[in-house]
Design a protein around this motif. Structure first.
Motif, PDB file in Angstrom:
ATOM      1  N   ASP A  25     -58.255  40.765  29.156  1.00 51.98           N
ATOM      2  CA  ASP A  25     -57.071  41.603  28.898  1.00 51.98           C
ATOM      3  C   ASP A  25     -57.322  42.586  27.753  1.00 51.98           C
ATOM      4  O   ASP A  25     -56.806  43.706  27.763  1.00 51.98           O
ATOM      5  CB  ASP A  25     -55.834  40.745  28.627  1.00 51.98           C
ATOM      6  CG  ASP A  25     -56.070  39.651  27.612  1.00 51.98           C
ATOM      7  OD1 ASP A  25     -56.941  38.795  27.858  1.00 51.98           O
ATOM      8  OD2 ASP A  25     -55.394  39.640  26.570  1.00 51.98           O
ATOM      9  N   GLN A  55     -51.624  51.537  40.216  1.00 55.35           N
ATOM     10  CA  GLN A  55     -51.823  50.961  38.874  1.00 55.35           C
ATOM     11  C   GLN A  55     -52.720  51.856  38.024  1.00 55.35           C
ATOM     12  O   GLN A  55     -52.481  52.025  36.821  1.00 55.35           O
ATOM     13  CB  GLN A  55     -52.450  49.570  38.980  1.00 55.35           C
ATOM     14  CG  GLN A  55     -51.563  48.534  39.627  1.00 55.35           C
ATOM     15  CD  GLN A  55     -52.325  47.262  39.913  1.00 55.35           C
ATOM     16  OE1 GLN A  55     -53.024  46.728  39.055  1.00 55.35           O
ATOM     17  NE2 GLN A  55     -52.207  46.759  41.120  1.00 55.35           N
ATOM     18  N   ALA A 115     -48.021  45.788  28.327  1.00 51.45           N
ATOM     19  CA  ALA A 115     -49.193  45.265  27.608  1.00 51.45           C
ATOM     20  C   ALA A 115     -50.146  46.393  27.229  1.00 51.45           C
ATOM     21  O   ALA A 115     -50.628  46.461  26.096  1.00 51.45           O
ATOM     22  CB  ALA A 115     -49.906  44.221  28.470  1.00 51.45           C
ATOM     23  N   VAL A 116     -50.408  47.292  28.173  1.00 49.42           N
ATOM     24  CA  VAL A 116     -51.417  48.326  27.929  1.00 49.42           C
ATOM     25  C   VAL A 116     -50.899  49.405  26.974  1.00 49.42           C
ATOM     26  O   VAL A 116     -51.627  49.891  26.106  1.00 49.42           O
ATOM     27  CB  VAL A 116     -51.886  48.942  29.272  1.00 49.42           C
ATOM     28  CG1 VAL A 116     -52.666  50.224  29.052  1.00 49.42           C
ATOM     29  CG2 VAL A 116     -52.725  47.927  30.037  1.00 49.42           C
ATOM     30  N   LEU A 120     -51.499  52.979  34.423  1.00 51.25           N
ATOM     31  CA  LEU A 120     -52.164  52.409  33.242  1.00 51.25           C
ATOM     32  C   LEU A 120     -53.067  53.428  32.542  1.00 51.25           C
ATOM     33  O   LEU A 120     -53.419  53.254  31.388  1.00 51.25           O
ATOM     34  CB  LEU A 120     -52.967  51.153  33.633  1.00 51.25           C
ATOM     35  CG  LEU A 120     -52.124  50.012  34.224  1.00 51.25           C
ATOM     36  CD1 LEU A 120     -53.004  48.845  34.660  1.00 51.25           C
ATOM     37  CD2 LEU A 120     -51.079  49.517  33.224  1.00 51.25           C
ATOM     38  N   ARG A 123     -44.446  46.332  35.309  1.00 55.15           N
ATOM     39  CA  ARG A 123     -43.812  46.548  34.006  1.00 55.15           C
ATOM     40  C   ARG A 123     -44.500  45.708  32.928  1.00 55.15           C
ATOM     41  O   ARG A 123     -44.705  46.158  31.799  1.00 55.15           O
ATOM     42  CB  ARG A 123     -42.318  46.220  34.087  1.00 55.15           C
ATOM     43  CG  ARG A 123     -41.584  46.589  32.819  1.00 55.15           C
ATOM     44  CD  ARG A 123     -40.177  47.076  33.102  1.00 55.15           C
ATOM     45  NE  ARG A 123     -39.650  47.755  31.933  1.00 55.15           N
ATOM     46  CZ  ARG A 123     -38.806  47.185  31.086  1.00 55.15           C
ATOM     47  NH1 ARG A 123     -38.403  45.944  31.297  1.00 55.15           N
ATOM     48  NH2 ARG A 123     -38.369  47.860  30.042  1.00 55.15           N
ATOM     49  N   THR A 124     -44.870  44.480  33.299  1.00 52.08           N
ATOM     50  CA  THR A 124     -45.560  43.623  32.335  1.00 52.08           C
ATOM     51  C   THR A 124     -46.906  44.226  31.956  1.00 52.08           C
ATOM     52  O   THR A 124     -47.296  44.240  30.783  1.00 52.08           O
ATOM     53  CB  THR A 124     -45.747  42.210  32.931  1.00 52.08           C
ATOM     54  OG1 THR A 124     -44.480  41.719  33.381  1.00 52.08           O
ATOM     55  CG2 THR A 124     -46.293  41.250  31.890  1.00 52.08           C
ATOM     56  N   ALA A 125     -47.620  44.750  32.952  1.00 47.83           N
ATOM     57  CA  ALA A 125     -48.934  45.345  32.686  1.00 47.83           C
ATOM     58  C   ALA A 125     -48.799  46.617  31.843  1.00 47.83           C
ATOM     59  O   ALA A 125     -49.531  46.814  30.864  1.00 47.83           O
ATOM     60  CB  ALA A 125     -49.637  45.655  34.015  1.00 47.83           C
ATOM     61  N   TRP A 142     -38.512  54.066  33.072  1.00 49.94           N
ATOM     62  CA  TRP A 142     -39.506  53.268  33.773  1.00 49.94           C
ATOM     63  C   TRP A 142     -39.252  53.263  35.281  1.00 49.94           C
ATOM     64  O   TRP A 142     -40.158  53.436  36.086  1.00 49.94           O
ATOM     65  CB  TRP A 142     -39.539  51.856  33.216  1.00 49.94           C
ATOM     66  CG  TRP A 142     -40.224  50.888  34.122  1.00 49.94           C
ATOM     67  CD1 TRP A 142     -39.672  49.834  34.764  1.00 49.94           C
ATOM     68  CD2 TRP A 142     -41.612  50.905  34.519  1.00 49.94           C
ATOM     69  NE1 TRP A 142     -40.600  49.195  35.530  1.00 49.94           N
ATOM     70  CE2 TRP A 142     -41.805  49.836  35.401  1.00 49.94           C
ATOM     71  CE3 TRP A 142     -42.687  51.739  34.211  1.00 49.94           C
ATOM     72  CZ2 TRP A 142     -43.029  49.562  35.981  1.00 49.94           C
ATOM     73  CZ3 TRP A 142     -43.915  51.467  34.795  1.00 49.94           C
ATOM     74  CH2 TRP A 142     -44.083  50.396  35.660  1.00 49.94           C
ATOM     75  N   GLN A 159     -54.852  39.478  34.047  1.00 47.18           N
ATOM     76  CA  GLN A 159     -55.475  39.821  32.762  1.00 47.18           C
ATOM     77  C   GLN A 159     -56.185  41.166  32.828  1.00 47.18           C
ATOM     78  O   GLN A 159     -56.203  41.912  31.852  1.00 47.18           O
ATOM     79  CB  GLN A 159     -56.510  38.750  32.384  1.00 47.18           C
ATOM     80  CG  GLN A 159     -55.973  37.627  31.521  1.00 47.18           C
ATOM     81  CD  GLN A 159     -57.133  36.834  30.977  1.00 47.18           C
ATOM     82  OE1 GLN A 159     -57.773  36.102  31.713  1.00 47.18           O
ATOM     83  NE2 GLN A 159     -57.421  36.976  29.697  1.00 47.18           N
ATOM     84  N   ASP A 172     -36.718  42.590  36.277  1.00 52.26           N
ATOM     85  CA  ASP A 172     -36.423  43.884  36.877  1.00 52.26           C
ATOM     86  C   ASP A 172     -35.407  43.755  37.991  1.00 52.26           C
ATOM     87  O   ASP A 172     -34.993  44.737  38.551  1.00 52.26           O
ATOM     88  CB  ASP A 172     -37.713  44.514  37.425  1.00 52.26           C
ATOM     89  CG  ASP A 172     -38.582  45.049  36.298  1.00 52.26           C
ATOM     90  OD1 ASP A 172     -38.193  46.042  35.687  1.00 52.26           O
ATOM     91  OD2 ASP A 172     -39.621  44.440  36.021  1.00 52.26           O
ATOM     92  N   ALA A 223     -42.734  44.918  40.911  1.00 48.24           N
ATOM     93  CA  ALA A 223     -42.039  45.587  39.810  1.00 48.24           C
ATOM     94  C   ALA A 223     -42.249  44.850  38.491  1.00 48.24           C
ATOM     95  O   ALA A 223     -42.552  45.457  37.460  1.00 48.24           O
ATOM     96  CB  ALA A 223     -40.545  45.685  40.133  1.00 48.24           C
ATOM     97  N   ASN A 224     -42.100  43.535  38.545  1.00 48.54           N
ATOM     98  CA  ASN A 224     -42.258  42.732  37.326  1.00 48.54           C
ATOM     99  C   ASN A 224     -43.695  42.799  36.823  1.00 48.54           C
ATOM    100  O   ASN A 224     -43.957  42.965  35.623  1.00 48.54           O
ATOM    101  CB  ASN A 224     -41.851  41.285  37.632  1.00 48.54           C
ATOM    102  CG  ASN A 224     -41.802  40.411  36.395  1.00 48.54           C
ATOM    103  OD1 ASN A 224     -41.756  40.907  35.269  1.00 48.54           O
ATOM    104  ND2 ASN A 224     -41.822  39.110  36.596  1.00 48.54           N
ATOM    105  N   PHE A 225     -44.630  42.714  37.748  1.00 49.80           N
ATOM    106  CA  PHE A 225     -46.039  42.797  37.392  1.00 49.80           C
ATOM    107  C   PHE A 225     -46.376  44.146  36.746  1.00 49.80           C
ATOM    108  O   PHE A 225     -46.998  44.208  35.678  1.00 49.80           O
ATOM    109  CB  PHE A 225     -46.892  42.590  38.655  1.00 49.80           C
ATOM    110  CG  PHE A 225     -48.305  43.089  38.531  1.00 49.80           C
ATOM    111  CD1 PHE A 225     -49.216  42.465  37.690  1.00 49.80           C
ATOM    112  CD2 PHE A 225     -48.730  44.197  39.261  1.00 49.80           C
ATOM    113  CE1 PHE A 225     -50.520  42.933  37.584  1.00 49.80           C
ATOM    114  CE2 PHE A 225     -50.018  44.668  39.152  1.00 49.80           C
ATOM    115  CZ  PHE A 225     -50.919  44.035  38.310  1.00 49.80           C
ATOM    116  N   VAL A 229     -44.489  36.611  42.099  1.00 49.99           N
ATOM    117  CA  VAL A 229     -44.448  37.623  41.047  1.00 49.99           C
ATOM    118  C   VAL A 229     -44.233  38.976  41.736  1.00 49.99           C
ATOM    119  O   VAL A 229     -45.079  39.415  42.518  1.00 49.99           O
ATOM    120  CB  VAL A 229     -45.755  37.647  40.232  1.00 49.99           C
ATOM    121  CG1 VAL A 229     -45.725  38.775  39.198  1.00 49.99           C
ATOM    122  CG2 VAL A 229     -45.970  36.307  39.547  1.00 49.99           C
ATOM    123  N   SER A 230     -43.092  39.599  41.452  1.00 52.68           N
ATOM    124  CA  SER A 230     -42.802  40.852  42.144  1.00 52.68           C
ATOM    125  C   SER A 230     -43.690  41.972  41.623  1.00 52.68           C
ATOM    126  O   SER A 230     -44.133  41.951  40.471  1.00 52.68           O
ATOM    127  CB  SER A 230     -41.325  41.233  41.980  1.00 52.68           C
ATOM    128  OG  SER A 230     -41.079  41.673  40.664  1.00 52.68           O
TER     129      SER A 230
END
Lengths: 252, 374
Positions: free
Chosen positions: A79, A160, A111-112, A164, A106-108, A122, B322, B373, A102-104, A99-100
């Protein structure tokens, strides 16, 4: 300007018969604003190179180095590498049930980028990114890659990439499993990303097909775990007509 | 590590049923019914405790009544249950009137201040009624008893049971459900805490056309032994049962047991049944026993299936997350939450579904990551 420098990289994988050497001295430089292609036969170690750059735990680096703008990449976790600006578009994106998308995403992105994007902005950004890659907005609510076709998975990888915005992108066999229409959409996504960010891009591919859509500046031929020849775009044309035979039969 | 356990089919002989503890032979740790249990932590429940208190039920419309005044069709089927039933002085009663359509979930809290307590809770959903009941129990001591659920003809009842508490505690719970004609029941059982927990969740059909969905999630950590025993007795035609339990074992020495018995009797034509148990081992040294049993006495059914799988963390999933910059602990969280989302997604009540997800997340170590979300 960023540059990813790979120097005399050796890596192995653990097998039932003990460790097996796959990368045998890879030296490679990827700079911002330029596009590189690594072409090679199946089993030559191209995908391993991609995974080693990303830090996949299956592979062990035995010697050599990878640095991003002078900073040691090999000591970073998976990561941390992504947050430092590396991105790997995978040949086989992984399904993550429950894991949707959208959720993935936004989480990524959180983080980045180091902070959560404002929710309203968003949603707009995600919708635009999906539209650009011709992905139906309903995919946002689906489980990550679960039940996606090969083409849908590849589109999501490129989506992505756009969100990102890495400094250096490695695209592993992004063209595999795509029909012509999907290949064009995906390639346009990659080109848009390149043009907007000026990132360095490494395309790993077996075929020249994708190189008609994404023009490389440099073509490397990969065989037996190392780069065996380097040239311009014309090298890809030669490989297209002649194949990899002369690179795979040199050994013993 | 997980063990694939092969046991003979369920014993079809009628079980002993009695209010008298003396009617039962005291179990041993070698008995089929108890050999997977945290026997040494539970065996004291076979002996009446004269100092035991009562588990009090509180909530809208819930009454505590003397046990002698509670009409219950359920008769204990093992010694611990019989001891609890014979010694509990009071029980909680929640009656949902016939034809009542209750929108807001009814929250029932079960509490006791005694070091050991007996429990009896009786939930009766009248015919054509519709309700959601949430039973919250945070264990602080040793509890033995039952929650008896009766779903009247054409009634729709959802019961969400949330069990939390300290590892020093123990719970032996009988959870029998009886469905009337065309009744629909959804049970969501979340065993998130507690020490030695043994829950027997049974379903019987009093008339044709009933449909039962049993959902379960459980988390077991070091020092916890979470045992769930499901028994669905299809002895009426055209009934359905759908069982899905998922568990995660967080650390070494964590232990879970899941036994799912589905019996489709000769008269139960047109039965539609499916059961599945999936367990996720997050650590070496954890052990999950999973034993699904399906016994068919008739082939004249719609369908019948069962499945069980216990696996480790999927490293590829974690690597993928990750590789998008998501830190390891958050990536693991996402994977585990995703694992549970399949079963929790079936809990119709959104508010309590989210509550369960958040309780699971906090047990897993991170309060929240990102915003939902949805």
């Amino acid at each position: 300007m960023s540059s990813l420098l790979i120097t005399d990289l050796h890596a192995q994988v653990e097998t039932d018969q003990g460790p097996k050497d796959i990368l045998k001295g890879v030296t490679l430089k990827i700079e911002s604003g330029r596009t590189y292609a690594i072409m090679g036969p199946n089993g030559s170690g191209k995908s391993t190179l991609a995974y080693v750059i990303a830090g996949h735990p299956r592979y062990t680096v035995t010697s050599g180095s990878i640095t991003l703008d002078g900073v040691d990449v090999l000591s970073m976790s998976v990561d941390e590498r992504a947050r430092a600006g590396l991105f790997l578009a995978m040949q086989y994106p992984v399904e993550v049930p429950g894991v949707s998308v959208a959720n993935f995403l936004r989480t990524a992105v959180t983080a980045v980028r180091g902070e959560a994007p404002k929710l309203r902005l968003w949603i707009k950004e995600m919708k635009e990114a999906m539209a650009a890659i011709q992905m139906d907005p309903s995919f946002a609510e689906r489980n990550l890659n679960e039940g996606f076709s090969g083409g849908e998975k590849k589109r999501l990888e490129i989506l992505q990439l756009g969100l990102l915005r890495p400094k250096i992108a490695v695209l592993d066999e992004t063209d595999s499993g795509l029909d012509v229409d999907a290949l064009r959409v995906v390639s346009e996504g990659v080109n848009r990303f390149r043009d907007e960010t000026g990132a360095g891009t490494l395309l790993i591919t077996h075929y020249t097909r994708i190189l008609r859509y994404i023009k490389p500046d440099v073509v490397h031929v990969f065989a037996e775990g190392r780069i065996v020849e380097t040239g311009g775009p014309e090298l890809a044309e030669i490989l297209e007509s002649e194949g990899y035979e002369r690179f795979t039969t040199v050994k013993s | 590590m997980s063990l694939a356990v092969v046991v003979p089919p369920v014993d079809l002989a009628p079980r002993t049923r009695s209010y008298e503890p003396e009617a039962f032979i005291e179990p041993t740790a070698r008995d089929e019914e108890w050999k997977f249990s945290a026997f040494n932590r539970l065996k004291h429940f076979f002996v009446p405790d004269p100092n035991a208190g009562v588990v009090r039920a509180s909530g809208d419309g819930v009454q505590m009544r003397p046990i002698t005044s509670i009409a219950s069709s359920w008769i204990p089927t093992d010694m611990a249950a019989a001891v609890a039933r014979a010694n509990v002085r009071e029980g909680g009663v929640l009656e949902i009137p016939a034809q009542a359509e209750i929108i807001e979930p009814i929250v029932v809290d079960l509490t006791t201040s005694s070091a050991q307590a007996y429990q009896h809770l009786e939930i009766v959903a009248g015919s054509f009624s519709s309700a959601v009941v949430v039973i919250r129990q945070t264990l602080t001591s040793e509890i033995s008893g039952s929650t008896v659920i009766t779903v009247g003809d054409h009634a729709r009842l959802t019961v969400i049971t949330i069990i939390e508490g300290e590892k020093s505690t123990a719970l032996v719970l009988q959870l029998p459900v009886t469905l009337g004609r065309d009744a629909q029941f959804t049970g969501a059982l979340a065993a998130i805490g507690g020490g030695a927990v043994r829950i027997q969740n049974s379903v019987t059909y009093a008339a044709p056309g009933g449909s039962a969905e049993l959902l379960g999630v459980f988390l077991a950590d070091t020092g916890q032994h979470i045992e769930q025993r499901i028994f669905v007795n299809h002895d009426q035609p055209h009934c359905k049962s759908n069982v899905m339990f998922k568990g995660a074992l967080l650390n070494a020495e964590a232990r879970s047991v899941w036994i799912g018995d589905v019996l489709v009797r000769k008269e139960a034509i047109g039965t539609d049944t499916h059961q599945v148990n999936r367990n996720l081992l997050l650590s070496d040294g954890a052990r999950a026993d999973s034993v699904p049993n399906l016994e068919l006495e008739t082939g004249d059914i719609v369908k019948a299936g069962h499945a069980s799988a216990t696996g480790r963390f999927d490293d590829e999933q974690v690597f993928y997350l990750q590789s998008r910059g998501i830190p390891l602990d958050v990536a693991r969280q996402l994977v585990v939450r995703g694992f549970f989302a399949e079963v929790l997604g079936r809990v119709g009540n959104v508010e309590w579904r989210e509550e369960l997800l958040s309780k699971i997340s906090s047990r897993l170590g991170i309060e929240s990551f990102g915003d939902s979300d949805e």
